[in-house]
Scaffold this motif. Structure first.
Motif, PDB file in Angstrom:
ATOM      1  N   GLU A 199      19.895 -29.742 -18.374  1.00 60.30           N
ATOM      2  CA  GLU A 199      19.349 -28.405 -18.548  1.00 60.30           C
ATOM      3  C   GLU A 199      18.253 -28.401 -19.606  1.00 60.30           C
ATOM      4  O   GLU A 199      17.199 -27.792 -19.430  1.00 60.30           O
ATOM      5  CB  GLU A 199      20.467 -27.442 -18.943  1.00 60.30           C
ATOM      6  N   LEU A 200      18.482 -29.109 -20.713  1.00 60.44           N
ATOM      7  CA  LEU A 200      17.503 -29.143 -21.786  1.00 60.44           C
ATOM      8  C   LEU A 200      16.231 -29.828 -21.325  1.00 60.44           C
ATOM      9  O   LEU A 200      15.117 -29.399 -21.639  1.00 60.44           O
ATOM     10  CB  LEU A 200      18.081 -29.864 -23.008  1.00 60.44           C
ATOM     11  N   LEU A 201      16.387 -30.912 -20.550  1.00 54.02           N
ATOM     12  CA  LEU A 201      15.214 -31.629 -20.060  1.00 54.02           C
ATOM     13  C   LEU A 201      14.419 -30.784 -19.079  1.00 54.02           C
ATOM     14  O   LEU A 201      13.183 -30.789 -19.084  1.00 54.02           O
ATOM     15  CB  LEU A 201      15.655 -32.937 -19.389  1.00 54.02           C
ATOM     16  N   SER A 202      15.109 -30.030 -18.236  1.00 52.43           N
ATOM     17  CA  SER A 202      14.410 -29.254 -17.213  1.00 52.43           C
ATOM     18  C   SER A 202      13.594 -28.117 -17.819  1.00 52.43           C
ATOM     19  O   SER A 202      12.636 -27.648 -17.213  1.00 52.43           O
ATOM     20  CB  SER A 202      15.416 -28.684 -16.207  1.00 52.43           C
ATOM     21  N   LEU A 203      13.958 -27.665 -19.024  1.00 54.26           N
ATOM     22  CA  LEU A 203      13.194 -26.592 -19.655  1.00 54.26           C
ATOM     23  C   LEU A 203      11.814 -27.066 -20.091  1.00 54.26           C
ATOM     24  O   LEU A 203      10.836 -26.339 -20.000  1.00 54.26           O
ATOM     25  CB  LEU A 203      13.969 -26.035 -20.850  1.00 54.26           C
ATOM     26  N   SER A 204      11.717 -28.284 -20.601  1.00 56.53           N
ATOM     27  CA  SER A 204      10.444 -28.947 -20.942  1.00 56.53           C
ATOM     28  C   SER A 204       9.462 -28.064 -21.699  1.00 56.53           C
ATOM     29  O   SER A 204       8.348 -27.798 -21.227  1.00 56.53           O
ATOM     30  CB  SER A 204       9.769 -29.474 -19.671  1.00 56.53           C
ATOM     31  N   LEU A 214      15.562 -24.857 -29.147  1.00 59.01           N
ATOM     32  CA  LEU A 214      16.507 -25.282 -28.110  1.00 59.01           C
ATOM     33  C   LEU A 214      17.496 -26.304 -28.658  1.00 59.01           C
ATOM     34  O   LEU A 214      18.693 -26.263 -28.352  1.00 59.01           O
ATOM     35  CB  LEU A 214      15.748 -25.856 -26.911  1.00 59.01           C
ATOM     36  N   ASP A 215      16.998 -27.241 -29.456  1.00 56.60           N
ATOM     37  CA  ASP A 215      17.889 -28.230 -30.079  1.00 56.60           C
ATOM     38  C   ASP A 215      18.909 -27.534 -30.970  1.00 56.60           C
ATOM     39  O   ASP A 215      20.091 -27.893 -30.989  1.00 56.60           O
ATOM     40  CB  ASP A 215      17.077 -29.238 -30.896  1.00 56.60           C
ATOM     41  N   TYR A 216      18.448 -26.553 -31.715  1.00 57.32           N
ATOM     42  CA  TYR A 216      19.333 -25.790 -32.583  1.00 57.32           C
ATOM     43  C   TYR A 216      20.392 -25.062 -31.756  1.00 57.32           C
ATOM     44  O   TYR A 216      21.587 -25.068 -32.095  1.00 57.32           O
ATOM     45  CB  TYR A 216      18.506 -24.785 -33.396  1.00 57.32           C
ATOM     46  N   ALA A 217      19.944 -24.444 -30.674  1.00 53.81           N
ATOM     47  CA  ALA A 217      20.879 -23.718 -29.814  1.00 53.81           C
ATOM     48  C   ALA A 217      21.943 -24.641 -29.248  1.00 53.81           C
ATOM     49  O   ALA A 217      23.130 -24.302 -29.228  1.00 53.81           O
ATOM     50  CB  ALA A 217      20.112 -23.028 -28.685  1.00 53.81           C
ATOM     51  N   SER A 222      28.705 -22.636 -29.830  1.00 54.89           N
ATOM     52  CA  SER A 222      29.944 -21.882 -30.043  1.00 54.89           C
ATOM     53  C   SER A 222      29.697 -20.562 -30.760  1.00 54.89           C
ATOM     54  O   SER A 222      30.571 -19.691 -30.794  1.00 54.89           O
ATOM     55  CB  SER A 222      30.951 -22.712 -30.841  1.00 54.89           C
ATOM     56  N   ARG A 223      28.504 -20.390 -31.329  1.00 58.19           N
ATOM     57  CA  ARG A 223      28.170 -19.172 -32.061  1.00 58.19           C
ATOM     58  C   ARG A 223      27.376 -18.223 -31.188  1.00 58.19           C
ATOM     59  O   ARG A 223      26.683 -18.651 -30.260  1.00 58.19           O
ATOM     60  CB  ARG A 223      27.329 -19.509 -33.291  1.00 58.19           C
ATOM     61  N   PRO A 224      27.409 -16.929 -31.466  1.00 56.45           N
ATOM     62  CA  PRO A 224      26.456 -16.014 -30.820  1.00 56.45           C
ATOM     63  C   PRO A 224      25.045 -16.411 -31.248  1.00 56.45           C
ATOM     64  O   PRO A 224      24.810 -16.695 -32.434  1.00 56.45           O
ATOM     65  CB  PRO A 224      26.844 -14.636 -31.372  1.00 56.45           C
ATOM     66  N   LEU A 225      24.127 -16.475 -30.342  1.00 50.06           N
ATOM     67  CA  LEU A 225      22.766 -16.895 -30.663  1.00 50.06           C
ATOM     68  C   LEU A 225      21.797 -15.783 -30.256  1.00 50.06           C
ATOM     69  O   LEU A 225      21.544 -15.564 -29.073  1.00 50.06           O
ATOM     70  CB  LEU A 225      22.420 -18.197 -29.922  1.00 50.06           C
ATOM     71  N   CYS A 226      21.275 -15.098 -31.236  1.00 51.30           N
ATOM     72  CA  CYS A 226      20.372 -13.989 -30.957  1.00 51.30           C
ATOM     73  C   CYS A 226      18.924 -14.453 -31.074  1.00 51.30           C
ATOM     74  O   CYS A 226      18.618 -15.504 -31.628  1.00 51.30           O
ATOM     75  CB  CYS A 226      20.630 -12.827 -31.911  1.00 51.30           C
ATOM     76  N   ALA A 256      18.122 -19.319 -20.676  1.00 53.46           N
ATOM     77  CA  ALA A 256      18.136 -20.743 -21.025  1.00 53.46           C
ATOM     78  C   ALA A 256      19.416 -21.114 -21.760  1.00 53.46           C
ATOM     79  O   ALA A 256      20.020 -22.160 -21.483  1.00 53.46           O
ATOM     80  CB  ALA A 256      16.909 -21.079 -21.875  1.00 53.46           C
ATOM     81  N   ILE A 257      19.839 -20.279 -22.693  1.00 51.18           N
ATOM     82  CA  ILE A 257      21.054 -20.574 -23.451  1.00 51.18           C
ATOM     83  C   ILE A 257      22.278 -20.530 -22.551  1.00 51.18           C
ATOM     84  O   ILE A 257      23.198 -21.340 -22.688  1.00 51.18           O
ATOM     85  CB  ILE A 257      21.190 -19.599 -24.631  1.00 51.18           C
ATOM     86  N   GLU A 258      22.285 -19.608 -21.595  1.00 53.13           N
ATOM     87  CA  GLU A 258      23.389 -19.592 -20.636  1.00 53.13           C
ATOM     88  C   GLU A 258      23.454 -20.916 -19.873  1.00 53.13           C
ATOM     89  O   GLU A 258      24.536 -21.460 -19.635  1.00 53.13           O
ATOM     90  CB  GLU A 258      23.231 -18.442 -19.643  1.00 53.13           C
ATOM     91  N   GLY A 259      22.280 -21.465 -19.515  1.00 52.66           N
ATOM     92  CA  GLY A 259      22.251 -22.751 -18.836  1.00 52.66           C
ATOM     93  C   GLY A 259      22.777 -23.876 -19.708  1.00 52.66           C
ATOM     94  O   GLY A 259      23.502 -24.763 -19.232  1.00 52.66           O
ATOM     95  N   LEU A 260      22.428 -23.853 -20.996  1.00 49.88           N
ATOM     96  CA  LEU A 260      22.929 -24.864 -21.923  1.00 49.88           C
ATOM     97  C   LEU A 260      24.445 -24.731 -22.103  1.00 49.88           C
ATOM     98  O   LEU A 260      25.163 -25.738 -22.162  1.00 49.88           O
ATOM     99  CB  LEU A 260      22.232 -24.732 -23.276  1.00 49.88           C
TER     100      LEU A 260
END
Length: 313
Positions: A199-204, A214-217, A222-226, A256-260
């Protein structure tokens, strides 16, 4: 002893032979020759790979030369390999314990009629063409490898290593497969049910700012990410971050985060025995029900089916 024969054709993809290392290390771990490997072609002799390297092959004769056949792919999979090759494939499939198509080697099996009525996969770039040319095949382009009875098929390149490791597990057990993976520094042993794409690679993303967000996410799923938190990581205002993120990835940060989260949850389900409640908590879903909703909506199957499929490989 397990006898593994590789069927090569002119211009074969050299990466296919990397799978031989899996069987080589199985012999090393076992402390004896558990697998015997040989390269074959219809007429025998020297064959050149797509890279130009030459390999000596033995001629195909009786179909009982191997109990496992590995049919290699080429960079021109839409070109049939020739009647002699296809006839040979049909011949040894019936006599072999299993037959595998490595990457675009699935096209050879398809052209020989071996995959009709079966589930199969191949390199993602050619999956639609395989489906178009061979409508009797149930093509699943989002799988690393597929086992349908005695027929195995893999996706592209490194996915064939996972398939070979799956064969070792089938032959010699889970612990042997884990030992081989460890010796080969395969830090993540992938089961056949996994998606071909990261998923991360496909975002490019095009810039380091979005990549860092994205790396941070991924490290804090496990945390809410706003948006505000991710924007701060990217050193952008929330409004700028939203605009730049969508422009670079083609989707919203929430999507994107849902995909991760989904990818991380899928890996946990396949590779661990954690309960679905724990998986949901660790990957940032509200609860088990939310986890199931996303799995069914995106993947078309509940998480329990993913775990069941992974254990059957």
């Amino acid at each position: 002893m397990h006898r593994v024969g590789y069927l090569l054709t002119e211009g074969f993809q050299i990466m296919c032979l990397a799978t031989q290392t899996v069987f080589e290390f199985a012999n090393i771990v076992a402390g004896k020759a558990v697998y015997r490997l040989e390269n074959f072609s219809v007429g025998g002799g020297t064959l050149r790979s797509s890279l130009g390297m030459s390999v000596e092959t033995l001629p195909l004769a009786a179909p009982g030369l191997a109990d496992t056949w590995m049919v290699t792919g080429t960079l021109t999979p839409l070109t049939p390999p020739g009647d002699e090759v296809l006839a040979s494939v049909r011949g040894f499939v019936d006599a072999a314990r299993r037959t595998a198509g490595l990457c675009t080697g699935s096209f050879v099996l398809a052209q020989a009629g071996v995959l009709d009525g079966r589930r199969a996969t191949t390199h993602w770039a050619y999956a639609n063409k395989l489906r178009e040319l061979h409508p009797k095949i149930d093509v699943e382009e989002d799988r690393i490898f597929i086992v349908d009875g005695p027929i195995w098929t893999s996706a592209g390149m490194t996915a064939a290593l996972d398939m070979a490791l799956g064969m070792v597990e089938k032959d010699l057990g889970n612990e042997m497969a884990r030992s081989v993976a460890h010796k080969m520094v395969m830090h993540q042993r992938r089961s056949g049910g996994q998606c071909q794409h990261s998923e991360l690679l496909s975002l490019s993303p095009r810039t380091d700012r979005i990549q860092s967000a994205l790396d941070y996410a991924r490290r804090h799923l496990s945390r809410p990410l706003c948006v505000e938190e991710l924007a701060q990581v990217a050193h952008l205002s929330p409004r700028q971050f939203t605009r730049v993120f969508t422009a670079e990835t083609g989707q919203s940060s929430a999507k994107a985060i849902e995909g991760l989260r989904l990818e991380a949850a899928r890996l946990m389900i396949e590779q661990s025995r954690h309960s679905l409640e724990v998986v949901a908590k660790e990957t940032g879903f509200r609860d088990r029900r939310h986890l199931r909703e996303v799995f069914v909506r995106v993947l078309g199957v509940p998480p329990q089916a993913v775990r069941r499929d992974a254990r059957q490989v």
